[in-house]
Design an enzyme around this catalytic site. Structure first.
Site, PDB file in Angstrom:
ATOM      1  N   LYS A  66     -17.481  -1.436   6.501  1.00 58.35           N
ATOM      2  CA  LYS A  66     -17.965  -2.358   5.479  1.00 58.35           C
ATOM      3  C   LYS A  66     -19.491  -2.368   5.377  1.00 58.35           C
ATOM      4  O   LYS A  66     -20.048  -2.488   4.285  1.00 58.35           O
ATOM      5  CB  LYS A  66     -17.447  -3.773   5.794  1.00 58.35           C
ATOM      6  CG  LYS A  66     -17.648  -4.732   4.643  1.00 58.35           C
ATOM      7  CD  LYS A  66     -16.896  -6.039   4.862  1.00 58.35           C
ATOM      8  CE  LYS A  66     -17.146  -6.987   3.689  1.00 58.35           C
ATOM      9  NZ  LYS A  66     -16.436  -8.271   3.871  1.00 58.35           N
TER      10      LYS A  66
ATOM     11  N   MET B  14      24.528   9.124   1.302  1.00 56.46           N
ATOM     12  CA  MET B  14      24.364  10.399   2.004  1.00 56.46           C
ATOM     13  C   MET B  14      24.736  10.256   3.473  1.00 56.46           C
ATOM     14  O   MET B  14      25.324  11.157   4.075  1.00 56.46           O
ATOM     15  CB  MET B  14      22.922  10.894   1.852  1.00 56.46           C
ATOM     16  CG  MET B  14      22.706  12.301   2.331  1.00 56.46           C
ATOM     17  SD  MET B  14      23.787  13.481   1.509  1.00 56.46           S
ATOM     18  CE  MET B  14      22.739  14.081   0.196  1.00 56.46           C
TER      19      MET B  14
ATOM     20  N   PHE C 195     -11.270  -7.876  13.960  1.00 57.11           N
ATOM     21  CA  PHE C 195     -10.212  -8.348  13.074  1.00 57.11           C
ATOM     22  C   PHE C 195      -9.865  -7.253  12.069  1.00 57.11           C
ATOM     23  O   PHE C 195     -10.726  -6.692  11.414  1.00 57.11           O
ATOM     24  CB  PHE C 195     -10.649  -9.625  12.344  1.00 57.11           C
ATOM     25  CG  PHE C 195      -9.614 -10.091  11.355  1.00 57.11           C
ATOM     26  CD1 PHE C 195      -8.347 -10.483  11.783  1.00 57.11           C
ATOM     27  CD2 PHE C 195      -9.892 -10.107  10.004  1.00 57.11           C
ATOM     28  CE1 PHE C 195      -7.386 -10.887  10.870  1.00 57.11           C
ATOM     29  CE2 PHE C 195      -8.938 -10.514   9.080  1.00 57.11           C
ATOM     30  CZ  PHE C 195      -7.678 -10.894   9.517  1.00 57.11           C
ATOM     31  N   GLN C 196      -8.602  -6.954  11.953  1.00 56.50           N
ATOM     32  CA  GLN C 196      -8.081  -5.908  11.063  1.00 56.50           C
ATOM     33  C   GLN C 196      -8.700  -4.540  11.350  1.00 56.50           C
ATOM     34  O   GLN C 196      -8.912  -3.749  10.443  1.00 56.50           O
ATOM     35  CB  GLN C 196      -8.249  -6.295   9.593  1.00 56.50           C
ATOM     36  CG  GLN C 196      -7.369  -7.487   9.243  1.00 56.50           C
ATOM     37  CD  GLN C 196      -7.197  -7.698   7.755  1.00 56.50           C
ATOM     38  OE1 GLN C 196      -8.097  -7.410   6.977  1.00 56.50           O
ATOM     39  NE2 GLN C 196      -6.034  -8.202   7.361  1.00 56.50           N
TER      40      GLN C 196
ATOM     41  N   GLU D 244       0.814  -1.223   0.000  1.00 53.26           N
ATOM     42  CA  GLU D 244       0.000   0.000   0.000  1.00 53.26           C
ATOM     43  C   GLU D 244       0.844   1.268   0.000  1.00 53.26           C
ATOM     44  O   GLU D 244       0.403   2.309  -0.488  1.00 53.26           O
ATOM     45  CB  GLU D 244      -0.966   0.011   1.192  1.00 53.26           C
ATOM     46  CG  GLU D 244      -2.106  -1.005   1.077  1.00 53.26           C
ATOM     47  CD  GLU D 244      -1.739  -2.386   1.579  1.00 53.26           C
ATOM     48  OE1 GLU D 244      -0.553  -2.628   1.880  1.00 53.26           O
ATOM     49  OE2 GLU D 244      -2.647  -3.248   1.680  1.00 53.26           O
TER      50      GLU D 244
HETATM   51  C1  LIG Z   1      12.800   5.685   4.873  1.00 57.21           C
HETATM   52  C2  LIG Z   1      14.101   6.374   5.152  1.00 57.21           C
HETATM   53  N1  LIG Z   1      14.965   5.846   6.034  1.00 57.21           N
HETATM   54  C3  LIG Z   1      16.150   6.466   6.277  1.00 57.21           C
HETATM   55  C4  LIG Z   1      16.476   7.629   5.647  1.00 57.21           C
HETATM   56  C5  LIG Z   1      17.804   8.318   5.940  1.00 57.21           C
HETATM   57  N2  LIG Z   1      18.641   8.347   4.714  1.00 57.21           N
HETATM   58  C6  LIG Z   1      18.733   9.436   3.922  1.00 57.21           C
HETATM   59  S1  LIG Z   1      19.675   9.185   2.570  1.00 57.21           S
HETATM   60  C7  LIG Z   1      20.047   7.622   3.058  1.00 57.21           C
HETATM   61  C8  LIG Z   1      20.947   6.748   2.219  1.00 57.21           C
HETATM   62  C9  LIG Z   1      20.371   6.483   0.868  1.00 57.21           C
HETATM   63  O1  LIG Z   1      21.177   5.571   0.195  1.00 57.21           O
HETATM   64  P1  LIG Z   1      21.006   5.309  -1.339  1.00 57.21           P
HETATM   65  O2  LIG Z   1      19.575   5.130  -1.667  1.00 57.21           O
HETATM   66  O3  LIG Z   1      21.903   4.218  -1.768  1.00 57.21           O
HETATM   67  O4  LIG Z   1      21.411   6.708  -1.993  1.00 57.21           O
HETATM   68  P2  LIG Z   1      22.879   7.383  -2.071  1.00 57.21           P
HETATM   69  O5  LIG Z   1      22.913   8.425  -0.981  1.00 57.21           O
HETATM   70  O6  LIG Z   1      23.897   6.332  -1.896  1.00 57.21           O
HETATM   71  O7  LIG Z   1      22.885   8.023  -3.413  1.00 57.21           O
HETATM   72  C10 LIG Z   1      19.422   7.323   4.273  1.00 57.21           C
HETATM   73  C11 LIG Z   1      19.563   6.045   4.978  1.00 57.21           C
HETATM   74  C12 LIG Z   1      15.523   8.162   4.756  1.00 57.21           C
HETATM   75  N3  LIG Z   1      15.720   9.315   4.124  1.00 57.21           N
HETATM   76  N4  LIG Z   1      14.368   7.514   4.511  1.00 57.21           N
END
Ligand SMILES: Cc1ncc(C[n+]2csc(CCOP(=O)(O)OP(=O)(O)O)c2C)c(N)n1
Ligand SMILES: [Mg+2]
Lengths: 581, 185
Positions: A164, A482, A114-115, A52
């Protein structure tokens, strides 16, 4: 003519009357009557997702690329809770969505049935508004009202929770024209005196800048057109947030590039040094302002926004103008023209000379390599090989997202879909499917990171099932890039949990999903790989193995002002502010 | 609540953790006219808790049955810019029709009703009755060992009454929170 029908039928009727052509959803016990009605008609296409969260991001992609609201249908309990991340994402980026959730029958509500989940309670803080419909007689009206609320004023996601038994019960259907006008009518026109005052400030400004955001795009294509006219006519420089890219064309003369944490040197220094800042549909997010106390210290600030709570929230604004961007820009342009199109031309020319100096820093410079693909280079090649096409870009979240914002150029609104406010990894793949469903013949590319892409990779199945030929352009650095960058620059190079172990073989994964994949690591083969991806008639995963330790510059560390930006070692000599890493 | 964050510590954070505009807090009484629909109070309260605003007092009741309107009176505290934000955020809630700041929109009257139980015998009992008379409090229940006083007034008056009753055996109290209206026509 009496139009008595079941609640489930009413839902489908109301969606048709609202002009809905596509619903993204996933069935379950609490929405079976609605699915039964969907089965018995052909006007509304249902896209069966795999999770979803994917449905909500698809609806976001659909909404952002068309300007129409996206529609989602999920079951009660886990169906509704899985939608929460997408709802929050849409709320922060002001994307209009209508989410319909099933609920246990009214007589079971509150019994831990349920749910059963308290969907209204859970989604109250992540929707613009939500409704629990207990009486079938109010169902149709509530759906029409939901479309109105989602799309008026500052757009946002809304949810309707439908037990429902209400779906089975019969009542009279009412069409959108038969209901009384909603009391919710946000003001669109800006105050003419305030707009005139802005025109006066523009005439005198020596160092003006337009700071634009997603509000311009949400206001509709006419608002972007007016913005272009205004920037060209005044000759003022213009920058934009991540959300606003494409409202003013990147190929335009007055374009400074994106601003903010990973914005260009010239955009951020121009924001810091301006004497008149005209914020248009932008909300001074902390990724934009850096240290608030030092944000653009010498400027008079005007802000045009439809949402009064966005005005004066973070930054004190001298001239607030509450109204829809399109309406206000139209009036502003009229007033400014009627006053003789005056600007302080001499001063503005000097201002541009200063900006040109900053531009000469070449802040996006990087060292290319012929042995390893640099992520920036991969995006420059992607840009070169796709820019003349009917192209839409989505992204995941991370370094690749920021590089995409820096190196891909958008000349039109609604072509760039990225999770700005929430920064949701896992957004890009489903969003790309949603965009493709809305634009079947366009080239839709998701610029992804290896880690983000895995978060909703199940939606590749949806792309294959519905023949959505989305291109997954994965900049694979085998890192949470990042996070790694922050750890390198700000946490003493302690790389805690920031690399991707046991990555899947993306090419085999593509095959497993029934689509095509290719891996490329040699810069010499990059163009050929990109061409194959574009030309392939179907979904495609291109696994681009890139330099693992590249950093994204410029960068303003949190809590630093704009003039304390970190620049890449490759960036040229610069004047004033900034520090080399 | 003020967190003690060492200078420089936030350079490691993805956020700037220092409050950019800490100033003096003001007390404001807001009248919020809302559609009387299920969940509207939860939306208002959720806004305050979700965004970290203060609630000193909150009262709510239907004021127009035909028109489906309720009136929520909120006493809140915050710096001037926070108060402006609170009003703008309240105005954004879809079933909120009007937001009035009674503190800035001209003179207003504020009243609160309190019930105070004072238990005791002998001199304390006599003294409690005497003070109640000065405050024009009514006795709404009495036993040989206790009184329940009903008193209406500003929150400050109720506070003062409670302070005086405490040494005389104040054992329980219930207060309605502030109801307020603008003065004049
Ligand atoms: C759902 C979620 N969890 C954690 C983060 C924190 N976060 C930001 S960028 C990143 C790394 C992303 O890695 P990747 O998709 O490989 O992109 P890259 O930076 O290597 O280009 C994380 C863990 C986030 N933005 N969203
Ligand atoms: Mg990565």
């Amino acid at each position: 003519m009496s139009r008595k029908m079941t609640g489930a039928k009413m839902i489908v009727e109301a969606l048709k009357d609202q002009g809905v052509d596509t619903v993204f959803g996933y069935p379950g016990g609490a929405v079976l009557p609605i699915y039964d009605e969907i089965f018995q008609q052909n006007d509304i296409k249902h896209i069966l997702v795999r999770h979803e969260q994917g449905a909500v991001h698809m609806a976001e992609g659909y909404a952002r690329s068309t300007g129409k609201p996206g529609v989602v249908l999920v079951t009660s309990g886990p169906g509704a809770t899985n939608a929460v991340t997408g709802l929050t994402d849409a709320l922060l980026d002001s994307i209009p969505l209508i989410v319909l959730s099933g609920q246990v029958p009214t007589f079971l509500v509150g019994t831990d049935g349920f749910q059963e989940a308290d969907t209204i309670g859970i989604t109250r803080p992540c929707t613009k508004h939500n409704w629990l419909v207990k009486d079938p007689a109010t169902l149709a009206q509530t759906i029409h009202q939901a479309f109105h609320v989602a799309t008026s004023g500052r757009p946002g996601p809304v949810l309707i929770d439908i037990p429902k038994d209400v779906q089975f019960a019969e009542a009279e259907y009412v069409g959108p024209k038969q209901i009384p006008p909603s009391p919710y009518q946000p003001k669109k026109k800006g105050d003419i005196d305030a707009i005139t005052r802005l025109a006066e400030l523009m005439e005198k400004a020596e160092r003006p800048i337009f700071y634009t955001g997603g509000g311009v795009i949400n206001s509709g294509p006419a608002a972007s057109q007016l913005l272009v006219e205004l920037a060209e006519a005044t000759g003022f420089p213009i920058t934009s947030t991540l959300m606003g890219l494409g409202a003013y064309p990147a190929s335009g003369q007055k374009w400074l590039g994106m601003l903010g944490m990973h914005g260009t040197y010239e955009a951020n220094l121009a924001m810091h040094g301006c004497d008149l800042m005209i914020a248009v549909g932008a909300r001074f997010d902390d990724r934009i302002t850096g240290r608030v106390a030092d944000f653009s210290p010498g400027s008079v600030k005007a802000q045009i926004d439809i949402d009064p709570s966005s005005i004066n929230k973070i930054i004190h604004v001298d001239l607030p103008i509450q109204g829809d961007v399109g309406h206000v820009l139209e009036d502003l342009l009229k007033i400014w023209k009627s006053r003789g199109r005056k600007t302080n031309a001499e001063a503005v020319r000097k201002w541009w000379a200063q900006i040109e100096q900053w531009k000469a820093t070449n802040c996006l410079a990087y060292t290319n390599s012929d042995s390893i693909i640099k992520p920036q280079h991969a995006l420059e090649r992607l840009e070169a090989l796709t820019k003349d096409r009917d192209r839409y870009i989505t992204t995941e979240v991370g370094q690749h997202q920021m590089w995409a914002a820096q190196f891909l150029h958008f000349d039109q609104p609604n072509r760039w879909m990225t999770s700005g406010g929430l920064g949701t990894m896992g957004y890009g793949l489903p969003a790309s499917v949603g965009v493709q469903v809305a634009h079947p013949d366009a080239l839709v590319i998701n610029v992804a990171g290896d880690a983000s892409w895995l978060m909703n990779m199940q939606e590749m199945g949806t792309a294959v099932q519905f023949r959505a030929p989305v291109k997954q352009f994965i900049l694979n650095n085998e890192r949470l890039g990042m996070v790694r960058q922050w750890q390198q620059l700000l946490h003493g190079e302690r790389y805690s949990q920031s690399w991707s172990e046991s990555l899947p073989d993306f090419v085999k994964l593509a095959e497993a999903f029934g689509c095509k994949g290719r891996q490329v690591s040699d810069p010499a083969e990059l163009d050929d790989a990109i061409r194959e991806m574009i030309d392939h008639d179907g979904p495609f995963i291109l696994d681009v193995l890139v330099e693992k330790h590249e950093n994204c510059f410029p960068m303003i560390p949190s809590g630093k002002p704009h003039n304390e930006m970190l620049l890449s070692p490759e960036a040229g000599a610069f004047t004033g502010g900034g520090a080399l890493v | 609540m003020v967190l003690n964050i060492q200078q420089g510590a936030t350079s490691h954070s993805a956020y700037d953790l220092r409050d950019p505009n800490a100033q003096i807090e003001e007390r404001h009484t807001l009248a919020v006219l809302v559609e009387n629909e299920p969940g509207v109070l939860a939306r208002v309260i959720g806004l305050f808790s979700g965004r970290g605003y203060n609630i000193d007092s909150l009262t709510v009741a239907e004021t127009d049955h035909e028109g489906h309107r309720s009136r929520i009176t909120i006493v809140t505290r915050g710096t001037p810019s926070v108060i402006v934000q609170i009003k703008a955020q309240l105005g954004r809630i879809v079933p909120v029709h009007e937001v009035h700041d009674l503190t800035t929109e001209g003179p207003s009257v504020e009243r609160e009703l309190g019930l105070f139980k004072v238990s005791g015998t002998g001199d304390h009992r006599v003294e409690a009755l005497r003070i109640a008379e000065i405050f024009r409090a009514n006795v709404v229940d009495s036993t040989l060992k206790s009184f329940v006083f009903e008193i209406t007034g500003t929150p400050e008056k109720l506070d003062a009454f409670a302070d005086l009753m405490r040494p005389l055996g104040l054992s329980d109290q219930a207060r309605t929170g502030v109801a307020a209206l603008a003065r004049g026509a």
